[in-house]
Design an enzyme around this catalytic site. Sequence first.
Site, PDB file in Angstrom:
ATOM      1  N   TYR A   1      -0.005   0.509 -12.470  1.00  0.00           N
ATOM      2  CA  TYR A   1       0.804  -0.443 -11.822  1.00  0.00           C
ATOM      3  C   TYR A   1      -0.225  -1.304 -10.942  1.00  0.00           C
ATOM      4  CZ  TYR A   1       3.999  -3.189  -9.021  1.00  0.00           C
ATOM      5  OH  TYR A   1       4.551  -4.256  -8.252  1.00  0.00           O
TER       6      TYR A   1
ATOM      7  N   ARG B   1      -2.778  -9.415 -13.338  1.00  0.00           N
ATOM      8  CA  ARG B   1      -1.748 -10.643 -13.340  1.00  0.00           C
ATOM      9  C   ARG B   1      -1.889 -11.473 -12.227  1.00  0.00           C
ATOM     10  NH1 ARG B   1       4.289  -8.608 -12.176  1.00  0.00           N
ATOM     11  NH2 ARG B   1       3.406  -7.716 -10.300  1.00  0.00           N
TER      12      ARG B   1
ATOM     13  N   TYR C   1       2.260  -8.398   0.414  1.00  0.00           N
ATOM     14  CA  TYR C   1       2.308  -6.959   0.693  1.00  0.00           C
ATOM     15  C   TYR C   1       0.904  -6.685   1.277  1.00  0.00           C
ATOM     16  CZ  TYR C   1       6.768  -5.348  -1.777  1.00  0.00           C
ATOM     17  OH  TYR C   1       7.872  -5.253  -2.213  1.00  0.00           O
TER      18      TYR C   1
ATOM     19  N   ARG D   1      10.981 -12.956  -5.289  1.00  0.00           N
ATOM     20  CA  ARG D   1      12.265 -12.212  -5.303  1.00  0.00           C
ATOM     21  C   ARG D   1      13.172 -12.795  -6.311  1.00  0.00           C
ATOM     22  NH1 ARG D   1      10.652  -7.493  -3.468  1.00  0.00           N
ATOM     23  NH2 ARG D   1       9.318  -7.587  -1.588  1.00  0.00           N
TER      24      ARG D   1
ATOM     25  N   GLU E   1      16.316   1.081  -8.927  1.00  0.00           N
ATOM     26  CA  GLU E   1      16.045  -0.584  -8.682  1.00  0.00           C
ATOM     27  C   GLU E   1      17.166  -1.170  -9.264  1.00  0.00           C
ATOM     28  OE1 GLU E   1      11.814  -1.521  -8.762  1.00  0.00           O
ATOM     29  OE2 GLU E   1      12.381  -3.128 -10.043  1.00  0.00           O
TER      30      GLU E   1
HETATM   31  C1  3EB Z   1       9.415  -4.062  -5.045  1.00  0.00           C
HETATM   32  O1  3EB Z   1      10.141  -4.869  -4.312  1.00  0.00           O
HETATM   33  C2  3EB Z   1       9.439  -3.169  -6.028  1.00  0.00           C
HETATM   34  O2  3EB Z   1       5.316  -5.987  -9.993  1.00  0.00           O
HETATM   35  O3  3EB Z   1       6.697  -7.495 -11.045  1.00  0.00           O
HETATM   36  C3  3EB Z   1       9.977  -5.055  -8.204  1.00  0.00           C
HETATM   37  C4  3EB Z   1      10.028  -6.201  -9.042  1.00  0.00           C
HETATM   38  C5  3EB Z   1       8.867  -4.445  -7.969  1.00  0.00           C
HETATM   39  C6  3EB Z   1       8.856  -6.660  -9.729  1.00  0.00           C
HETATM   40  C7  3EB Z   1       6.381  -6.526 -10.322  1.00  0.00           C
HETATM   41  C8  3EB Z   1       7.717  -4.958  -8.666  1.00  0.00           C
HETATM   42  C9  3EB Z   1       7.602  -5.864  -9.489  1.00  0.00           C
HETATM   43  O4  3EB Z   1       7.994  -4.298  -4.704  1.00  0.00           O
HETATM   44  C10 3EB Z   1       8.784  -3.259  -7.201  1.00  0.00           C
END
Ligand code: 3EB
Length: 365
Positions: free
Chosen positions: A173, A180, A232, A245, A353
Amino acid sequence: RLFRQSPEQRVPLPAPAHHEQALSQRSLRTMTAPRQPFVPCPYSLRYVGADRAVPDDRTLACIRFGKGLPAHDDPRVIDVGLAPLGALGAQLWQSELPVRHGRDDGIGYAENGELLFGSLRLEEPELAHMDHAAFRAYVRMDRLLQKFGYPCWLRVWIYMADITHGEGDAERYRQFSLGRHRALSLKPGFELNLPAATAIGSHDSGLVIYFIAAKSPGVQIENPRQVSAFRYPREYGPRSPSFSRAMLKHWSDTTHLYVSGTASIVGHESRHRGDAARQLEEVHNNLQALVQNAQRQLACDPSHTARPLALKLYLRDPGLMHALRPLLPRLFGADTPILCLEGDICREDLLLEMEGLYALPVSAA
Ligand code: 3EB
């Protein structure tokens, strides 16, 4: 304040679609092109049982979930190796307008003049260098978007086998996020207009990506309860995950909010480790906050609530489904269609999720 105000929340927003304006456009269109019906929204979406997952001439995409699905060669049929946890096993995107479809550079596509749907599959040998594979996939997808005249990403779904396989920064991941990021960051200001996304682990092999794009951009929405994923801290990987989001998109007479995979994360930290019910409640809180933030940015009348059109729940351990099922109608409404799937979350400490599509009430004020 626990959470930093992110700059995209200060970016001026395009004026929301005005009902009267939409009406006058409608009559104008009817006058100049009497045979062209007014198109309220270019597609509709529904969950069906696996037996009804058959495309017709108005189908943009037919997404089938499960293992050992019968073979096909329709570019609009997308197979995702996640087991359904209930009667629903597929999702149909039906168009209100004629659909053209085909394959280009190995990418299946369908478009109706308003929306482009695309999908591609990568096999394991190529995924040995996941960062390169992700980079190349995004470059190819973007080329297709440009070529067909839909340059604006709205929403991306990513399903990959062994998503948490690999130690530390070598995790699949994290390597995906790296590639990406390398592709999307080629565009200046990319973090102000990132697509919404989901990234979930499957138990088969390979990588499936599908996506939707439009001719004009959506509006990126962040969650005031969560640090933006693209900010992050370093502990989650060498490059942050490039997704928003949620993405807000005005169609002719409705506004849709495409909500990314949303987990039990507050700030940037996972919450309620090992407790699925409390994780589900935290996800609900996150979804509420996100939708409210979108409504605030649209200057919606807060007494008019957003309506969930379709939700998905990804659950790591299918054995937890029977405990969660009674909570779903209570938290999300008895009439809300929810597709439940077995899938791995990209953080080991998260059990579930959710993602969704909401219709937002746009006030004419
Ligand atoms: C998060 O909030 C959970 O890497 O495209 C959620 C939605 C998550 C998309 C992505 C990862 C992705 O970090 C993980």
